[in-house]
Design a protein around this motif. Structure first.
Motif, PDB file in Angstrom:
ATOM      1  N   SER A  13       0.816  -1.209   0.000  1.00 11.07           N
ATOM      2  CA  SER A  13       0.000   0.000   0.000  1.00 11.07           C
ATOM      3  C   SER A  13       0.850   1.259   0.000  1.00 11.07           C
ATOM      4  O   SER A  13       2.016   1.254   0.384  1.00 11.07           O
ATOM      5  CB  SER A  13      -0.962  -0.014   1.187  1.00 11.07           C
ATOM      6  OG  SER A  13      -0.283  -0.358   2.352  1.00 11.07           O
ATOM      7  N   CYS A  14       0.219   2.329  -0.445  1.00 14.39           N
ATOM      8  CA  CYS A  14       0.866   3.632  -0.560  1.00 14.39           C
ATOM      9  C   CYS A  14       1.143   4.173   0.835  1.00 14.39           C
ATOM     10  O   CYS A  14       0.268   4.165   1.700  1.00 14.39           O
ATOM     11  CB  CYS A  14      -0.058   4.568  -1.336  1.00 14.39           C
ATOM     12  SG  CYS A  14       0.444   6.287  -1.307  1.00 14.39           S
ATOM     13  N   TYR A  15       2.357   4.666   1.069  1.00 11.83           N
ATOM     14  CA  TYR A  15       2.726   5.207   2.370  1.00 11.83           C
ATOM     15  C   TYR A  15       2.017   6.532   2.671  1.00 11.83           C
ATOM     16  O   TYR A  15       2.002   6.986   3.797  1.00 11.83           O
ATOM     17  CB  TYR A  15       4.230   5.419   2.452  1.00 11.83           C
ATOM     18  CG  TYR A  15       5.021   4.160   2.727  1.00 11.83           C
ATOM     19  CD1 TYR A  15       4.793   3.415   3.877  1.00 11.83           C
ATOM     20  CD2 TYR A  15       6.004   3.724   1.848  1.00 11.83           C
ATOM     21  CE1 TYR A  15       5.516   2.265   4.142  1.00 11.83           C
ATOM     22  CE2 TYR A  15       6.742   2.570   2.107  1.00 11.83           C
ATOM     23  CZ  TYR A  15       6.485   1.850   3.257  1.00 11.83           C
ATOM     24  OH  TYR A  15       7.201   0.714   3.524  1.00 11.83           O
ATOM     25  N   ALA A  16       1.458   7.152   1.647  1.00 11.28           N
ATOM     26  CA  ALA A  16       0.830   8.454   1.863  1.00 11.28           C
ATOM     27  C   ALA A  16      -0.681   8.372   2.043  1.00 11.28           C
ATOM     28  O   ALA A  16      -1.270   9.185   2.742  1.00 11.28           O
ATOM     29  CB  ALA A  16       1.166   9.398   0.707  1.00 11.28           C
ATOM     30  N   CYS A  17      -1.344   7.369   1.409  1.00 12.61           N
ATOM     31  CA  CYS A  17      -2.811   7.309   1.496  1.00 12.61           C
ATOM     32  C   CYS A  17      -3.328   5.930   1.896  1.00 12.61           C
ATOM     33  O   CYS A  17      -4.537   5.753   2.058  1.00 12.61           O
ATOM     34  CB  CYS A  17      -3.440   7.736   0.167  1.00 12.61           C
ATOM     35  SG  CYS A  17      -3.268   6.492  -1.132  1.00 12.61           S
ATOM     36  N   SER A  18      -2.434   4.951   2.040  1.00  2.23           N
ATOM     37  CA  SER A  18      -2.784   3.562   2.398  1.00  2.23           C
ATOM     38  C   SER A  18      -3.548   2.811   1.314  1.00  2.23           C
ATOM     39  O   SER A  18      -3.923   1.664   1.514  1.00  2.23           O
ATOM     40  CB  SER A  18      -3.590   3.476   3.699  1.00  2.23           C
ATOM     41  OG  SER A  18      -3.039   4.267   4.688  1.00  2.23           O
ATOM     42  N   ILE A  28       4.814   5.141  -3.103  1.00  2.00           N
ATOM     43  CA  ILE A  28       3.820   6.226  -3.163  1.00  2.00           C
ATOM     44  C   ILE A  28       3.040   6.090  -4.469  1.00  2.00           C
ATOM     45  O   ILE A  28       3.649   5.971  -5.541  1.00  2.00           O
ATOM     46  CB  ILE A  28       4.519   7.613  -3.105  1.00  2.00           C
ATOM     47  CG1 ILE A  28       5.365   7.718  -1.826  1.00  2.00           C
ATOM     48  CG2 ILE A  28       3.502   8.743  -3.161  1.00  2.00           C
ATOM     49  CD1 ILE A  28       6.245   8.951  -1.765  1.00  2.00           C
ATOM     50  N   CYS A  29       1.707   6.103  -4.374  1.00  2.00           N
ATOM     51  CA  CYS A  29       0.906   5.918  -5.592  1.00  2.00           C
ATOM     52  C   CYS A  29       0.998   7.158  -6.483  1.00  2.00           C
ATOM     53  O   CYS A  29       1.385   8.237  -6.037  1.00  2.00           O
ATOM     54  CB  CYS A  29      -0.542   5.591  -5.240  1.00  2.00           C
ATOM     55  SG  CYS A  29      -1.508   6.979  -4.635  1.00  2.00           S
ATOM     56  N   THR A  30       0.631   6.975  -7.731  1.00  2.00           N
ATOM     57  CA  THR A  30       0.742   8.069  -8.697  1.00  2.00           C
ATOM     58  C   THR A  30      -0.143   9.246  -8.289  1.00  2.00           C
ATOM     59  O   THR A  30       0.267  10.405  -8.389  1.00  2.00           O
ATOM     60  CB  THR A  30       0.351   7.574 -10.100  1.00  2.00           C
ATOM     61  OG1 THR A  30       1.111   6.382 -10.371  1.00  2.00           O
ATOM     62  CG2 THR A  30       0.653   8.596 -11.157  1.00  2.00           C
ATOM     63  N   GLY A  31      -1.347   8.927  -7.800  1.00  2.00           N
ATOM     64  CA  GLY A  31      -2.258   9.996  -7.375  1.00  2.00           C
ATOM     65  C   GLY A  31      -1.635  10.868  -6.304  1.00  2.00           C
ATOM     66  O   GLY A  31      -1.708  12.101  -6.362  1.00  2.00           O
ATOM     67  N   CYS A  32      -1.007  10.248  -5.297  1.00  2.86           N
ATOM     68  CA  CYS A  32      -0.364  11.007  -4.222  1.00  2.86           C
ATOM     69  C   CYS A  32       0.870  11.745  -4.744  1.00  2.86           C
ATOM     70  O   CYS A  32       1.126  12.891  -4.370  1.00  2.86           O
ATOM     71  CB  CYS A  32       0.027  10.081  -3.070  1.00  2.86           C
ATOM     72  SG  CYS A  32      -1.385   9.566  -2.080  1.00  2.86           S
ATOM     73  N   SER A  33       1.635  11.071  -5.596  1.00  3.30           N
ATOM     74  CA  SER A  33       2.848  11.698  -6.141  1.00  3.30           C
ATOM     75  C   SER A  33       2.524  13.018  -6.821  1.00  3.30           C
ATOM     76  O   SER A  33       3.261  13.990  -6.703  1.00  3.30           O
ATOM     77  CB  SER A  33       3.520  10.774  -7.164  1.00  3.30           C
ATOM     78  OG  SER A  33       4.226   9.768  -6.503  1.00  3.30           O
TER      79      SER A  33
HETATM   80 ZN   LIG Z   1      -1.385   7.287  -2.300  1.00  4.44          ZN
END
Ligand SMILES: [Zn+2]
Length: 228
Positions: A13-18, A28-33
């Motif tokens: 999972s993404c460290y920024a949004c889970s 980190i997912c593309t959306g968060c990046s």
């Molecule tokens: Zn994310």
């Protein structure tokens, strides 16, 4: 194929949004990046247009002061820092260092620095946590900028137990005495990039910068993952 199967059973999972990471995404997912609050301070160099630079004016001579992200409470950046600091996500520190390092290299800043040095963690904290989060950011920066790093260049003395009972000024002076350069010959005549995970008041970075300059570093610059 085995890795595909693994990620199907245990999606990372993404460290920024889970949220779950898609194939090819790392940490980190593309959306968060896309949505991370990047500062772009490096585009202003050492000028007055760089707000982080201005915060050190009149305190300690700092060649460049950069931060990758703006610190925002309860947002993605806070979650990233929390994972890095308290959840053992050392690889995230390295990943952020690599990303920021390649961005700084795109602007030729990699040619400026001779050595990367992280702000040391207090001995007790290091024992409890097992790692210094700032050091993992330094490792990532070192890899992408091809500048050596030394995680033990600065020592943190331990006589700070009465800090909470002191006035603000005393506390500041106390921080001042806490850091010392272990082996001055390591930094002598060098432009040192001093790094930490987050800049809040800047007092710790200021004290470390003073210690480096006192030990003979020719210049000190600062880079953090986030700045409040
Ligand atoms: Zn994310």
């Amino acid at each position: 194929m085995f890795e595909d199967l693994l990620s199907l059973l245990f999606p990372e999972s993404c460290y920024a949004c889970s949220g779950s990471l898609a194939r090819g995404e790392k940490y980190i997912c593309t959306g968060c990046s896309v949505k991370l609050p990047y500062t772009d301070f490096h585009e202003h160099g050492a000028t007055e247009l760089n707000p982080l630079q201005r915060r050190f004016w009149g305190k300690v001579p700092v060649r460049f002061a950069f931060s990758y992200l703006y610190f925002m409470p309860k947002g993605r950046v806070q979650r990233l820092l929390h994972q890095l600091k308290y959840k053992g996500a050392k690889e995230l520190g390295e990943h952020l260092g690599q990303r920021y390092g390649s961005l700084l290299s795109d602007h030729q800043y990699n040619q400026q620095f001779d050595l990367i040095v992280p702000v040391p963690l207090h001995k007790n904290k290091l024992r409890r946590r097992g790692y210094n989060q700032a050091e993992h950011f330094a490792i990532g920066l070192s890899q992408s900028m091809e500048v050596p790093y030394n995680g033990k260049a600065i020592l943190r003395n331990t006589h700070t137990s009465t800090q909470t009972r002191k006035s603000r000024l005393d506390r500041w002076q106390n921080v001042e005495q806490v850091f010392e350069v272990a082996r001055p010959e390591l930094v002598l005549g060098k432009h040192v990039l001093l790094v930490d995970d987050v800049l809040t008041t800047g007092a710790t970075l200021e004290a470390c910068a003073r210690a480096l300059l006192a030990a003979g570093a020719s210049e000190v610059s600062i880079a953090t993952i986030a700045a409040a």
